[in-house]
Design a protein around this motif. Sequence first.
Motif, PDB file in Angstrom:
ATOM      1  N   ILE A 164       0.707  -1.226  -0.049  1.00 24.93           N
ATOM      2  CA  ILE A 164       0.128   0.082  -0.113  1.00 24.93           C
ATOM      3  C   ILE A 164       0.843   1.188   0.085  1.00 24.93           C
ATOM      4  CG2 ILE A 164      -0.286   0.172   2.472  1.00 24.93           C
ATOM      5  CD1 ILE A 164      -3.459   1.016   1.886  1.00 24.93           C
ATOM      6  N   ILE A 165       1.914   1.108   0.744  1.00 23.64           N
ATOM      7  CA  ILE A 165       3.003   2.305   0.654  1.00 23.64           C
ATOM      8  C   ILE A 165       3.560   2.418  -0.961  1.00 23.64           C
ATOM      9  CG2 ILE A 165       5.170   3.435   1.340  1.00 23.64           C
ATOM     10  CD1 ILE A 165       2.978   3.202   3.326  1.00 23.64           C
ATOM     11  N   GLY A 166       3.823   1.623  -1.597  1.00 28.73           N
ATOM     12  CA  GLY A 166       4.261   1.708  -2.812  1.00 28.73           C
ATOM     13  C   GLY A 166       3.009   2.104  -3.956  1.00 28.73           C
ATOM     14  N   ALA A 167       1.846   1.817  -3.503  1.00 27.09           N
ATOM     15  CA  ALA A 167       1.017   2.281  -4.395  1.00 27.09           C
ATOM     16  C   ALA A 167       0.571   3.667  -4.225  1.00 27.09           C
ATOM     17  CB  ALA A 167      -0.587   1.311  -3.808  1.00 27.09           C
ATOM     18  N   ARG A 168       0.651   3.987  -2.814  1.00 29.28           N
ATOM     19  CA  ARG A 168       0.237   5.444  -2.670  1.00 29.28           C
ATOM     20  C   ARG A 168       1.588   6.550  -3.198  1.00 29.28           C
ATOM     21  NH1 ARG A 168      -3.817   8.187  -0.712  1.00 29.28           N
ATOM     22  NH2 ARG A 168      -3.067   9.189   0.845  1.00 29.28           N
ATOM     23  N   LEU A 169       2.567   6.055  -3.097  1.00 28.44           N
ATOM     24  CA  LEU A 169       4.008   6.769  -4.026  1.00 28.44           C
ATOM     25  C   LEU A 169       3.430   6.808  -5.445  1.00 28.44           C
ATOM     26  CD1 LEU A 169       7.013   5.447  -2.201  1.00 28.44           C
ATOM     27  CD2 LEU A 169       6.281   7.673  -2.293  1.00 28.44           C
ATOM     28  N   LEU A 170       2.956   5.629  -6.079  1.00 25.89           N
ATOM     29  CA  LEU A 170       2.567   5.755  -7.502  1.00 25.89           C
ATOM     30  C   LEU A 170       1.346   6.918  -7.405  1.00 25.89           C
ATOM     31  CD1 LEU A 170       2.759   2.171  -8.626  1.00 25.89           C
ATOM     32  CD2 LEU A 170       4.127   4.351  -9.446  1.00 25.89           C
ATOM     33  N   GLN A 171       0.499   6.661  -6.732  1.00 26.59           N
ATOM     34  CA  GLN A 171      -0.856   7.562  -6.649  1.00 26.59           C
ATOM     35  C   GLN A 171      -0.331   9.034  -6.827  1.00 26.59           C
ATOM     36  OE1 GLN A 171      -3.512   7.065  -3.528  1.00 26.59           O
ATOM     37  NE2 GLN A 171      -5.326   6.959  -4.988  1.00 26.59           N
ATOM     38  N   GLY A 172       0.811   9.551  -5.739  1.00 28.79           N
ATOM     39  CA  GLY A 172       1.171  10.731  -5.783  1.00 28.79           C
ATOM     40  C   GLY A 172       1.820  11.044  -6.836  1.00 28.79           C
ATOM     41  N   ALA A 173       2.776  10.282  -7.373  1.00 21.19           N
ATOM     42  CA  ALA A 173       3.695  10.618  -8.746  1.00 21.19           C
ATOM     43  C   ALA A 173       2.517  10.823  -9.775  1.00 21.19           C
ATOM     44  CB  ALA A 173       4.616   9.366  -8.992  1.00 21.19           C
ATOM     45  N   PHE A 174       1.596  10.035 -10.190  1.00 26.86           N
ATOM     46  CA  PHE A 174       0.770  10.249 -11.120  1.00 26.86           C
ATOM     47  C   PHE A 174      -0.304  11.612 -10.919  1.00 26.86           C
ATOM     48  CE2 PHE A 174       1.684   5.928 -12.384  1.00 26.86           C
ATOM     49  CZ  PHE A 174       1.888   6.047 -13.853  1.00 26.86           C
ATOM     50  N   GLY A 175      -0.478  11.824  -9.663  1.00 29.94           N
ATOM     51  CA  GLY A 175      -1.284  13.143  -9.271  1.00 29.94           C
ATOM     52  C   GLY A 175      -0.538  14.228  -9.714  1.00 29.94           C
ATOM     53  N   ALA A 176       0.737  14.202  -9.525  1.00 27.20           N
ATOM     54  CA  ALA A 176       2.037  15.368  -9.872  1.00 27.20           C
ATOM     55  C   ALA A 176       2.093  15.496 -11.277  1.00 27.20           C
ATOM     56  CB  ALA A 176       3.331  15.044  -9.153  1.00 27.20           C
ATOM     57  N   LEU A 177       1.712  14.513 -11.913  1.00 25.09           N
ATOM     58  CA  LEU A 177       1.767  14.465 -13.538  1.00 25.09           C
ATOM     59  C   LEU A 177       0.267  15.027 -13.977  1.00 25.09           C
ATOM     60  CD1 LEU A 177       3.071  14.096 -16.284  1.00 25.09           C
ATOM     61  CD2 LEU A 177       2.057  11.783 -16.255  1.00 25.09           C
ATOM     62  N   LEU A 178      -0.813  14.777 -13.135  1.00 26.95           N
ATOM     63  CA  LEU A 178      -2.236  15.143 -13.637  1.00 26.95           C
ATOM     64  C   LEU A 178      -2.655  16.464 -13.162  1.00 26.95           C
ATOM     65  CD1 LEU A 178      -5.138  14.255 -14.308  1.00 26.95           C
ATOM     66  CD2 LEU A 178      -5.431  13.378 -11.870  1.00 26.95           C
ATOM     67  N   ILE A 179      -2.228  16.904 -11.910  1.00 33.45           N
ATOM     68  CA  ILE A 179      -2.729  18.364 -11.389  1.00 33.45           C
ATOM     69  C   ILE A 179      -1.993  19.343 -12.047  1.00 33.45           C
ATOM     70  CG2 ILE A 179      -3.000  19.820  -9.368  1.00 33.45           C
ATOM     71  CD1 ILE A 179      -4.821  17.053  -9.365  1.00 33.45           C
ATOM     72  N   PRO A 180      -1.053  19.725 -12.586  1.00 32.45           N
ATOM     73  CA  PRO A 180      -0.556  20.963 -13.047  1.00 32.45           C
ATOM     74  C   PRO A 180      -1.195  21.172 -14.472  1.00 32.45           C
ATOM     75  CG  PRO A 180       1.441  19.587 -12.119  1.00 32.45           C
ATOM     76  CD  PRO A 180       0.345  18.749 -12.214  1.00 32.45           C
ATOM     77  N   GLN A 181      -1.344  20.183 -15.244  1.00 30.40           N
ATOM     78  CA  GLN A 181      -1.936  20.294 -16.453  1.00 30.40           C
ATOM     79  C   GLN A 181      -3.437  21.013 -16.475  1.00 30.40           C
ATOM     80  OE1 GLN A 181       0.671  19.487 -17.976  1.00 30.40           O
ATOM     81  NE2 GLN A 181       1.290  17.990 -16.489  1.00 30.40           N
ATOM     82  N   GLY A 182      -4.043  20.918 -15.424  1.00 25.93           N
ATOM     83  CA  GLY A 182      -5.425  21.468 -15.505  1.00 25.93           C
ATOM     84  C   GLY A 182      -5.651  22.841 -15.569  1.00 25.93           C
ATOM     85  N   PHE A 183      -4.867  23.713 -14.893  1.00 31.15           N
ATOM     86  CA  PHE A 183      -5.049  25.024 -14.958  1.00 31.15           C
ATOM     87  C   PHE A 183      -4.362  25.551 -16.731  1.00 31.15           C
ATOM     88  CE2 PHE A 183      -5.132  24.918 -10.475  1.00 31.15           C
ATOM     89  CZ  PHE A 183      -6.518  25.604 -10.128  1.00 31.15           C
ATOM     90  N   SER A 184      -3.304  24.881 -16.958  1.00 30.92           N
ATOM     91  CA  SER A 184      -2.855  25.173 -18.311  1.00 30.92           C
ATOM     92  C   SER A 184      -3.998  24.801 -19.365  1.00 30.92           C
ATOM     93  CB  SER A 184      -1.492  24.461 -18.481  1.00 30.92           C
ATOM     94  OG  SER A 184      -0.503  24.771 -17.599  1.00 30.92           O
ATOM     95  N   ILE A 185      -4.573  23.658 -19.300  1.00 30.02           N
ATOM     96  CA  ILE A 185      -5.560  23.430 -20.171  1.00 30.02           C
ATOM     97  C   ILE A 185      -6.936  24.457 -20.388  1.00 30.02           C
ATOM     98  CG2 ILE A 185      -7.612  21.955 -20.759  1.00 30.02           C
ATOM     99  CD1 ILE A 185      -5.356  19.575 -19.872  1.00 30.02           C
ATOM    100  N   LEU A 186      -7.094  24.943 -19.053  1.00 30.10           N
ATOM    101  CA  LEU A 186      -8.313  25.786 -18.803  1.00 30.10           C
ATOM    102  C   LEU A 186      -8.002  27.446 -19.464  1.00 30.10           C
ATOM    103  CD1 LEU A 186      -9.531  25.188 -15.044  1.00 30.10           C
ATOM    104  CD2 LEU A 186     -10.848  24.713 -17.342  1.00 30.10           C
ATOM    105  N   LEU A 187      -6.762  27.596 -19.126  1.00 35.18           N
ATOM    106  CA  LEU A 187      -6.106  29.045 -19.835  1.00 35.18           C
ATOM    107  C   LEU A 187      -6.067  29.178 -21.245  1.00 35.18           C
ATOM    108  CD1 LEU A 187      -3.123  29.736 -17.231  1.00 35.18           C
ATOM    109  CD2 LEU A 187      -5.160  30.976 -17.414  1.00 35.18           C
ATOM    110  N   ARG A 188      -6.174  27.757 -21.685  1.00 29.93           N
ATOM    111  CA  ARG A 188      -6.014  27.635 -23.264  1.00 29.93           C
ATOM    112  C   ARG A 188      -7.586  27.517 -23.814  1.00 29.93           C
ATOM    113  NH1 ARG A 188      -4.159  23.683 -25.503  1.00 29.93           N
ATOM    114  NH2 ARG A 188      -3.366  24.658 -27.317  1.00 29.93           N
TER     115      ARG A 188
END
Length: 465
Positions: A106-130
């Motif tokens: 579960i610790i490994g899975a949570r780390l993966l969750q956070g890593a993909f979250g870090a790829l996901l979250i920053p794109q949102g505002f960039s997409i909205l701005l465009r």
Amino acid sequence: MPEISTPIRSALRWWIFAVILVADILDLLSTTVTNIAAPSVVRDLHAPVSLTPWLGSTYALALGSILVVGGRIGDRYGYRRSFLLGIAGFGAASLLCALAWDSASIIGARLLQGAFGALLIPQGFSILLRAFPRTELGRVFGLFGPLMAVGSISGPVVAGLLIEADPLGLGWRGVFAANLLLALVVLLIAARVLPADRGRRAVAIDPLATLLLMLGVLGMLGGLIQSADGGWTPLPVFAIVAGLALLALFSRHQLRGGNPLLAPALFRNRGFVAGLLVSSLFFAAVAGLLYVTSLYLQSGLRLAPLRTSEIMLPLSVGIIIASFSARGAIVRLGRRLVTVGLALTGTGVLGYLAIVGAKAPAWLFTVPLFLCGLGMGCCFGSLFAVTLGDVDEEQTGSASGTLNAVQQIVNAVGSAVVSTLFLTVGAVHGARSGLLLTLLGVLGVIVLCGLCLPLLPRAAAADHH
């Protein structure tokens, strides 16, 4: 940020908004649900109590360490592609969390969750701005705050309901299964509605800096948590020393690198450094306070997850009320609003101490928790705006990214360190003594933040920052 060349229909733009919003709420839920689910996870996996601090901190650690480079990946390879990869990976990691069979899985899975979250979250505002015309952006971002606030309330409550209802006998695993279902829905809709973009291959990415930062913080956290569980043996001492060495290498790399994750010029700005320090201390303290409150109610007082979420609900309500009330006053009041927020939070913690010390009924916790929520709501937006008060406008993007990344990391550190203190003292002297000492520690951090206030800029950054 250039707008797309072909205008997007109004109805489609709001579908894009809905996709980005749900993705951000998924991140928020993943941050908050472990506050409620952690005791159930530990019991079900027959794991040692030392797993508890890791459940919340690993996600925030991975998210905060990779957040800045996640934004640059979107710049380089395209926001749509990065968003789709991020949400698909987030869903897969949620499935791994739901299928976890022991502490390591579960610790490994949570780390993966956070890593993909870090790829996901920053794109949102960039997409909205465009996607949205500049004339509509004020309305778009004005809606984001209230809807995210609703998510902050619903997360722990939904987690409590899922654990209590136990659909299909899943228990706490149902929380992560729900994450997976939401991620699949977002992925299917996003693949149809998000605008295509080609990215800019000239953008540089420095994975070494991210790796040094993440491993350095992980070493320090691991050493602190291990020392609380098994004493100051050679292993935790080595982990802490190795973590400090890696962070020193990260600092050296940042100073010498041509494209640093954290702009060195920002750290020559006294107001920014002071604001970063106060923000880090405050966010670490309140993240730990929330986690420990949930642990005490469930492990110390033996309350059910749903009852725990109900007692903690006034804190989220306080955050929402203060956030909306203070929003229009941030620029006008500046540092004074941070002072009000710290005073309210400190008063709430004092009341919390008095109630725990008097062995009063658990439902009375709602009063000081509501006060703490009011204080947090005053500080959350104003601390960032005041910290940016003396930052040049051209450095605001880098400074904002630094603040967001640091906030995620200190959330991990705060949850891990404060909950470790609670569990260590509680194992010897009982949960109530552990909570009392923890509350005294949190109160001390808030007093320290107050003493540092004169170093912060007086005025907040203007809205257009």
